[in-house]
Design a protein around this motif. Structure first.
Motif, PDB file in Angstrom:
ATOM      1  N   ALA A 180       0.811  -1.219   0.000  1.00  0.00           N
ATOM      2  CA  ALA A 180       0.000   0.000   0.000  1.00  0.00           C
ATOM      3  C   ALA A 180       0.844   1.268   0.000  1.00  0.00           C
ATOM      4  O   ALA A 180       0.324   2.361  -0.234  1.00  0.00           O
ATOM      5  CB  ALA A 180      -0.917  -0.016   1.220  1.00  0.00           C
ATOM      6  N   TRP A 181       2.152   1.126   0.250  1.00  0.00           N
ATOM      7  CA  TRP A 181       3.052   2.286   0.296  1.00  0.00           C
ATOM      8  C   TRP A 181       3.825   2.451  -1.015  1.00  0.00           C
ATOM      9  O   TRP A 181       4.754   3.244  -1.110  1.00  0.00           O
ATOM     10  CB  TRP A 181       4.030   2.148   1.474  1.00  0.00           C
ATOM     11  N   ALA A 183       3.422   3.848  -3.799  1.00  0.00           N
ATOM     12  CA  ALA A 183       3.462   5.108  -4.547  1.00  0.00           C
ATOM     13  C   ALA A 183       4.617   6.008  -4.122  1.00  0.00           C
ATOM     14  O   ALA A 183       4.945   6.969  -4.821  1.00  0.00           O
ATOM     15  CB  ALA A 183       2.137   5.844  -4.382  1.00  0.00           C
ATOM     16  N   GLN A 184       5.261   5.684  -2.998  1.00  0.00           N
ATOM     17  CA  GLN A 184       6.324   6.566  -2.490  1.00  0.00           C
ATOM     18  C   GLN A 184       7.520   6.681  -3.438  1.00  0.00           C
ATOM     19  O   GLN A 184       8.265   7.647  -3.371  1.00  0.00           O
ATOM     20  CB  GLN A 184       6.814   6.081  -1.120  1.00  0.00           C
ATOM     21  N   PRO A 190      -1.273   4.129  -9.806  1.00  0.00           N
ATOM     22  CA  PRO A 190      -1.762   4.921  -8.676  1.00  0.00           C
ATOM     23  C   PRO A 190      -2.270   4.049  -7.532  1.00  0.00           C
ATOM     24  O   PRO A 190      -3.459   4.031  -7.242  1.00  0.00           O
ATOM     25  CB  PRO A 190      -2.880   5.745  -9.307  1.00  0.00           C
ATOM     26  N   GLU A 192      -3.205   2.967  -3.862  1.00  0.00           N
ATOM     27  CA  GLU A 192      -3.522   3.674  -2.622  1.00  0.00           C
ATOM     28  C   GLU A 192      -4.113   2.694  -1.611  1.00  0.00           C
ATOM     29  O   GLU A 192      -4.541   1.600  -1.982  1.00  0.00           O
ATOM     30  CB  GLU A 192      -4.470   4.854  -2.867  1.00  0.00           C
ATOM     31  N   ARG A 194      -6.598   0.770   0.889  1.00  0.00           N
ATOM     32  CA  ARG A 194      -8.045   0.532   1.067  1.00  0.00           C
ATOM     33  C   ARG A 194      -8.196  -0.218   2.391  1.00  0.00           C
ATOM     34  O   ARG A 194      -7.856  -1.404   2.496  1.00  0.00           O
ATOM     35  CB  ARG A 194      -8.580  -0.278  -0.115  1.00  0.00           C
ATOM     36  N   ARG A 250     -11.774   3.672   1.323  1.00  0.00           N
ATOM     37  CA  ARG A 250     -10.546   4.392   0.983  1.00  0.00           C
ATOM     38  C   ARG A 250     -10.505   5.677   1.776  1.00  0.00           C
ATOM     39  O   ARG A 250     -11.171   6.651   1.461  1.00  0.00           O
ATOM     40  CB  ARG A 250     -10.485   4.625  -0.524  1.00  0.00           C
ATOM     41  N   GLY A 252      -7.323   6.787   3.137  1.00  0.00           N
ATOM     42  CA  GLY A 252      -5.892   6.976   3.360  1.00  0.00           C
ATOM     43  C   GLY A 252      -5.394   6.012   4.424  1.00  0.00           C
ATOM     44  O   GLY A 252      -5.967   4.945   4.632  1.00  0.00           O
ATOM     45  N   TYR A 291      -4.573  -0.976  -3.004  1.00  0.00           N
ATOM     46  CA  TYR A 291      -5.647  -0.884  -4.010  1.00  0.00           C
ATOM     47  C   TYR A 291      -5.109  -0.394  -5.357  1.00  0.00           C
ATOM     48  O   TYR A 291      -4.467   0.650  -5.429  1.00  0.00           O
ATOM     49  CB  TYR A 291      -6.712   0.079  -3.480  1.00  0.00           C
ATOM     50  N   SER A 292      -5.401  -1.149  -6.387  1.00  0.00           N
ATOM     51  CA  SER A 292      -5.040  -0.739  -7.746  1.00  0.00           C
ATOM     52  C   SER A 292      -6.343  -0.441  -8.486  1.00  0.00           C
ATOM     53  O   SER A 292      -7.284  -1.235  -8.413  1.00  0.00           O
ATOM     54  CB  SER A 292      -4.263  -1.881  -8.415  1.00  0.00           C
TER      55      SER A 292
END
Ligand SMILES: Cc1cc2nc3c(=O)[nH]c(=O)nc-3n(C[C@H](O)[C@H](O)[C@H](O)COP(=O)(O)OP(=O)(O)OC[C@H]3O[C@@H](n4cnc5c(N)ncnc54)[C@H](O)[C@@H]3O)c2cc1C
Length: 355
Positions: A180-181, A183-184, A190, A192, A194, A250, A252, A291-292
């Motif tokens: 879930a991390w 994107a860093q 994208p 994020e 969930r 969702r 965050g 989550y994709s």
């Protein structure tokens, strides 16, 4: 490999088996991320025909192939149970939907059939579909065992080691398996979080024999709604407690409890299995599914940054799909012919460039 969750662990093991030199880095301890919160279902029943089901079927085979080796690496084993999954409904419309969902893998059951499989089910359950291939595993044990097996083959594990920038790492290839991390590191997709909550009951005798879930779960898995969604998912564990899920929202990385989510879980479970109304809840916990947006994991090379690879975005299926993800990464990194077509999972799909 960045990330020592189930996906990073499976990638590490599959790569080490190919003779690749592997180092796994994680900013936390063992199972510090979502893997420590997963329920451990290995499901084909909630997947429509297509690339995700292909990945799930391959994973199901690999779980059974790897089981003996993994059991050796953790006291008490990985608790792989070939229990089967049962989707149930109260309505004729639900029965019609299940007739389609059952496909080639499931068996449609009438009211008598579902109660024969699960005698404690509420009397108003009209029927269901049974999927014998669905299994369950203890995710934390499985991830720890995969890492131990990889280390036996020469892989190195560095815990409490945070990666800030991919370019700081000296490696021919870096696999972003940070769930879930993800994107860093400017990930291609994208991803994020969930959030999901689980209720854990006091230890009980074996009254629920399969993974049992309501037909709405299929809709919730397929939807991308940000709002709170709840469907009832109930299953026993070898230790005795019953696990009750599943919520999806969702919000965050919000770690605050959500009383409404917990209330809905308890109500739904008692409606499915009335005896649960009199059972004590020992605790609840939550985790963040990666989550994709198109509900497919992101597996393969980053088309923009040479040497960066991705293995994340498995949302609520990362435990089940981990072995086949590891195999695909190992196939691609070692230049072998992939067992599965990697194109549907390519990070390139979010960038509008060819895979
Ligand atoms: C309530 C709930 C129930 C679930 N039930 C199921 C189920 O029944 N079946 C199923 O298949 N899936 C289930 N899932 C989903 C499953 O748990 C996840 O898909 C899976 O655990 C994701 O694994 P991962 O290895 O990608 O991520 P993680 O386990 O989160 O691992 C990522 C790792 O990356 C590390 N990390 C992050 N950033 C850095 C950094 N900068 N440097 C170093 N390390 C870093 C983290 O510490 C973490 O250990 C469930 C999830 C939830 C929340």
């Amino acid at each position: 490999m960045i990330g020592a969750g189930i996906v990073g662990a499976a990638c590490a093991l599959a790569c080490a088996r190919r003779g690749l030199q592997v180092t796994v880095l994680d900013r936390g301890g063992l199972v510090a991320g979502t893997t420590g919160s997963g329920e451990g279902n290995i499901l084909v029943s909630d997947k429509a025909p297509g690339p995700e089901l292909d990945l799930a079927l391959r994973s199901t085979a690999l779980w059974q192939e790897w089981e003996g080796e993994l059991d050796r690496h953790v006291g008490g084993g990985i608790e792989l149970e070939r229990k089967g999954g049962l989707i149930v409904t109260r309505t004729p419309t639900g029965m019609k939907a299940l007739a389609t969902a059952a496909g080639d893998l499931g068996e449609l059951l009438d009211e008598r059939g579902v109660h024969e499989l699960e005698p404690e089910l509420a009397p108003d359950i009209l029927g269901g579909a049974f999927f014998p291939q669905d299994m369950q595993v203890q995710p934390a044990r499985a991830a720890v065992a995969m890492l131990a097996a990889a280390r036996e083959l020469g892989a190195q594990l560095r815990l409490h080691t945070e990666v800030h920038r991919v370019r700081d790492l000296e490696a021919d290839a870096v696999v972003n398996a940070t769930g879930a991390w993800a994107a860093q590191f400017g990930t291609a997709g994208p991803v994020e979080p969930r959030r999901g909550f689980i209720l854990v009951t006091e230890p009980l005798p074996v009254l629920i024999r399969h993974k049992v879930y309501s037909a709405e779960y299929l809709e919730n898995v397929a939807s991308g709604d940000a709002e709170l969604q709840t469907s009832t998912v109930v299953e026993g564990t070898p230790g005795g407690p019953v696990l009750i899920g599943a919520t999806r929202e969702r919000v965050g990385f919000d770690r605050r409890p959500n009383a409404e989510a917990l209330r809905r879980l308890a109500t739904g479970a008692a409606a499915l299995f009335p005896f649960l109304a009199g059972v004590r809840i020992m605790r609840s916990y939550h985790g963040f599914r990666p989550y994709s947006p198109d509900h497919l994991p992101i597996i393969g090379p980053d088309p923009r940054i040479p040497g960066l690879w991705h293995a994340h975005g498995h949302e609520g299926a990362g435990i089940g799909l981990a072995p086949a993800t590891g195999e695909l990464i190992a196939d691609l990194l070692s230049g072998g012919r992939p067992t599965l077509d990697p194109a549907p999972f390519s990070p390139a799909r979010f960038l509008g460039v060819p895979a």
